[in-house]
Design an enzyme around this catalytic site. Structure first.
Site, PDB file in Angstrom:
ATOM      1  N   PHE A 253      -6.752  19.768 -24.641  1.00  0.00           N
ATOM      2  CA  PHE A 253      -7.322  18.449 -24.917  1.00  0.00           C
ATOM      3  C   PHE A 253      -8.732  18.390 -24.317  1.00  0.00           C
ATOM      4  CE2 PHE A 253      -7.750  13.893 -23.717  1.00  0.00           C
ATOM      5  CZ  PHE A 253      -7.736  13.372 -24.989  1.00  0.00           C
ATOM      6  N   ASP A 254      -9.594  17.482 -24.809  1.00  0.00           N
ATOM      7  CA  ASP A 254     -11.004  17.507 -24.377  1.00  0.00           C
ATOM      8  C   ASP A 254     -11.221  17.271 -22.880  1.00  0.00           C
ATOM      9  OD1 ASP A 254     -10.415  14.824 -24.719  1.00  0.00           O
ATOM     10  OD2 ASP A 254     -12.164  14.337 -25.930  1.00  0.00           O
TER      11      ASP A 254
ATOM     12  N   ASP B 190       1.097  20.095 -20.234  1.00  0.00           N
ATOM     13  CA  ASP B 190       0.360  18.837 -20.400  1.00  0.00           C
ATOM     14  C   ASP B 190       1.310  17.943 -21.199  1.00  0.00           C
ATOM     15  OD1 ASP B 190      -1.184  16.722 -21.264  1.00  0.00           O
ATOM     16  OD2 ASP B 190      -2.957  17.939 -21.705  1.00  0.00           O
TER      17      ASP B 190
ATOM     18  N   LYS C 225       0.510   7.540 -23.316  1.00  0.00           N
ATOM     19  CA  LYS C 225       1.042   7.991 -24.601  1.00  0.00           C
ATOM     20  C   LYS C 225       2.556   7.724 -24.602  1.00  0.00           C
ATOM     21  CE  LYS C 225      -3.245   9.499 -24.566  1.00  0.00           C
ATOM     22  NZ  LYS C 225      -3.582  10.798 -24.058  1.00  0.00           N
TER      23      LYS C 225
ATOM     24  N   HIS D 124     -19.635  13.188 -27.308  1.00  0.00           N
ATOM     25  CA  HIS D 124     -19.143  12.312 -28.372  1.00  0.00           C
ATOM     26  C   HIS D 124     -18.946  10.868 -27.913  1.00  0.00           C
ATOM     27  CE1 HIS D 124     -15.777  13.966 -26.205  1.00  0.00           C
ATOM     28  NE2 HIS D 124     -14.980  13.027 -26.668  1.00  0.00           N
TER      29      HIS D 124
ATOM     30  N   TYR E 207       0.843  -1.203   0.000  1.00  0.00           N
ATOM     31  CA  TYR E 207       0.000   0.000   0.000  1.00  0.00           C
ATOM     32  C   TYR E 207       0.875   1.248   0.000  1.00  0.00           C
ATOM     33  CZ  TYR E 207      -3.844   3.105   1.125  1.00  0.00           C
ATOM     34  OH  TYR E 207      -4.779   4.094   1.076  1.00  0.00           O
TER      35      TYR E 207
ATOM     36  N   ALA F 223       1.709  14.677 -22.115  1.00  0.00           N
ATOM     37  CA  ALA F 223       1.428  13.341 -22.662  1.00  0.00           C
ATOM     38  C   ALA F 223       2.449  12.908 -23.724  1.00  0.00           C
ATOM     39  CB  ALA F 223       0.015  13.296 -23.239  1.00  0.00           C
TER      40      ALA F 223
HETATM   41  C1  LIG Z   1      -4.780  11.517 -23.439  1.00  0.00           C
HETATM   42  C2  LIG Z   1      -4.581  12.903 -23.044  1.00  0.00           C
HETATM   43  C3  LIG Z   1      -5.048  13.409 -21.812  1.00  0.00           C
HETATM   44  C4  LIG Z   1      -5.914  12.587 -20.868  1.00  0.00           C
HETATM   45  O1  LIG Z   1      -5.256  11.473 -20.431  1.00  0.00           O
HETATM   46  P1  LIG Z   1      -5.960  10.070 -20.089  1.00  0.00           P
HETATM   47  O2  LIG Z   1      -4.821   9.232 -19.644  1.00  0.00           O
HETATM   48  O3  LIG Z   1      -6.618   9.569 -21.332  1.00  0.00           O
HETATM   49  O4  LIG Z   1      -6.930  10.342 -18.991  1.00  0.00           O
HETATM   50  C5  LIG Z   1      -4.756  14.718 -21.496  1.00  0.00           C
HETATM   51  N1  LIG Z   1      -4.064  15.510 -22.336  1.00  0.00           N
HETATM   52  C6  LIG Z   1      -3.611  15.073 -23.524  1.00  0.00           C
HETATM   53  C7  LIG Z   1      -2.859  15.983 -24.412  1.00  0.00           C
HETATM   54  C8  LIG Z   1      -3.869  13.765 -23.919  1.00  0.00           C
HETATM   55  O5  LIG Z   1      -3.445  13.344 -25.124  1.00  0.00           O
END
Ligand SMILES: *Cc1c(COP(=O)(O)O)cnc(C)c1O
Length: 460
Positions: free
Chosen positions: A125-126, A216, A259, A451, A73, A218
């Site tokens: 991002f969405d 961000d 990613k 979507h 844990y 990713a």
């Molecule tokens: C995929 C993504 C996210 C969200 O991440 P999840 O792991 O799918 O929750 C945030 N910002 C960007 C640029 C992304 O490509």
């Protein structure tokens, strides 16, 4: 063909295979109808080539580490490995794991946003936009206008329009800006990179107005690869050196590890040196995600992430990765299909408005193309356009974004270029019969992030 033949094919061999199920065309027509003409509602086993997302994948090195998962844990050795990898690669002092990228957003954003404040991004991002809004903020995009011109080359279409951003800050007052968020690479603009020069400029403006600056992260490694390829002064730097420099300008990041960190699940928040913010993050992560040394992940997931972060910096891998995307993009361009050019890091983005110019944007042309690609060859792409953009929260009117894309997202180390040939051929065939393709309208429209679960039907 490259001079160096060792650059011509995948820099890996396949150790384990996953057979693909193939349905007939009639079955596919039936399945997409049952799915409400929404590719998110298809069963994965009904898909032949799945380009819905680039999330996920793993190597033998990662699997070997997963066997060594320490499922304690608190204080798991895999957490320590992950922490050390983050410190080594990004140079940041603090980190908490989260179950994925949106978990990181959910924890961090409410700590940074006061109700009514703006969050400036190149292009959010969405899920990022959704979490900004859920925290009471307003997400604004300040990407350069070249990003909206899909036909013409620009090396860094993910860049901020720094002048416009500065005007916006002066107009709204710096106290009304919660923070600036640079998404690298810029997913929503087509996986387009942000240059080092632009990151530095954003940092300069952030400092000038006393605004916080986050990333961000990713696709941090793909962004670094583009900088190495396209930006003067970085040709001879290693990917790791470039990553270090990029992140030296920000004070923290959220990351979807699905990613560039090459895992099937995972994310994190990392903070350079603001101990006070880190304490607040720790306090929030416990009730929302999990204890501070696992954040909703199993020990094995953290081990895969630590190893994925290391593997993701490999230049041979990045070279193949980005060129596989380009390979598909080049085939489509040669066939006269309108795509975001140049191709970005993780996907080929088809310009849906140009492809189906007879379908009004309110009838979701990019979604209609996704439906046809599934029928044509069992390919699952995803709409990144008007369907995803949703409605204006105040007026309730449809937002019609300048960029309306079909995203063909290529997962890392999953498909071969033979699969890319199938995809290219399918797009060409759909393009050849485009005049007979109809738009779509709602049968069911969910109120937020519509979507994912919307149901549609063809407009007769
Ligand atoms: C995929 C993504 C996210 C969200 O991440 P999840 O792991 O799918 O929750 C945030 N910002 C960007 C640029 C992304 O490509």
């Amino acid at each position: 063909m490259p001079d160096d033949l060792t650059k011509m094919a995948e820099p890996y061999r396949i150790k384990m295979v996953e057979p693909l199920r193939v349905l007939s065309r009639e079955e596919r027509i039936q399945k997409i109808k049952e799915a409400g003409y929404n590719t998110f509602l298809l069963k994965s086993e009904d898909v032949y080539i799945d380009l819905l997302t680039d999330s996920g994948t793993s190597s033998d090195y990662q699997w070997a580490g997963m066997i060594m998962g320490d499922e304690a844990y608190a204080g798991s050795r895999n957490f320590i490995h992950l922490y050390e990898a983050v410190k080594d690669i990004f140079g940041y002092n603090y980190m908490v794991p989260t179950h994925q990228g949106r978990g990181a957003e959910r924890v961090l954003f409410p700590l940074l946003i006061k109700k009514g404040q703006y969050v400036i991004g190149n292009m959010h991002f969405d899920t990022t936009k959704a979490h900004i809004e859920m925290a009471g903020g307003t997400a604004v995009n300040m990407v350069i206008k070249e990003a909206e011109d899909t036909e013409n080359y620009h090396p860094f279409k993910g860049n901020f329009d720094v002048e416009r951003m500065e005007r916006f800050i002066r107009e709204k007052g710096s106290e009304n800006i919660a923070f600036i968020l640079a998404t690298v690479t810029c997913n929503s603009a087509g996986g387009q990179p942000v240059s080092m020069e632009n990151i530095k400029e954003v940092k300069r403006v952030a400092d000038k107005y006393g605004i916080r600056f986050f990333i961000d992260a990713a696709r941090f490694a793909e962004n670094a690869y583009f900088i190495k390829q396209r930006e003067k002064g970085y040709e001879n730097k290693s990917i790791k050196e470039i990553v270090r420099e990029m992140f030296s300008y920000a004070e923290g990041f959220t990351m979807s590890a699905k990613k560039d960190a090459l895992v099937n699940i995972g994310g994190m928040i990392a903070i350079k040196d603001d101990e006070d913010l880190f304490r607040k993050v720790q306090n929030m992560v416990v009730p929302l995600e999990g204890f501070v040394t696992y954040g909703g992940l199993a020990g094995r997931d953290m081990e895969a992430m630590a190893r994925g972060l290391e593997e993701g910096l490999s230049e041979d891998y990045l070279h193949w990765r980005i060129n596989q995307v380009k390979y598909l993009g080049d085939k489509l361009r040669e066939a006269g299909i309108p795509i975001q050019y140049p191709t970005g890091g993780h996907a080929v983005f088809i310009d849906g408005k140009k492809f189906l110019s007879h379908v009004p944007q309110e009838q979701f042309p990019s979604q209609a193309i996704c439906v046809e690609l599934y029928i044509e060859a069992g390919i699952r792409g995803v709409e990144v356009g008007a369907l995803l953009a949703g409605r204006d929260p105040v007026t309730g009117k449809e937002i019609l974004p300048a960029l309306d894309f079909v995203r063909l997202t290529i997962p890392r180390r999953v498909y071969t270029n033979s699969h890319m040939d199938v995809v290219a051929e399918a797009v060409k065939r759909v393009y050849a019969r485009r005049d007979s393709i109809k738009g779509l309208r709602f049968v069911y429209e969910p109120p937020i992030l519509r979507h994912f679960t919307a149901r549609l039907e063809p407009v007769e």
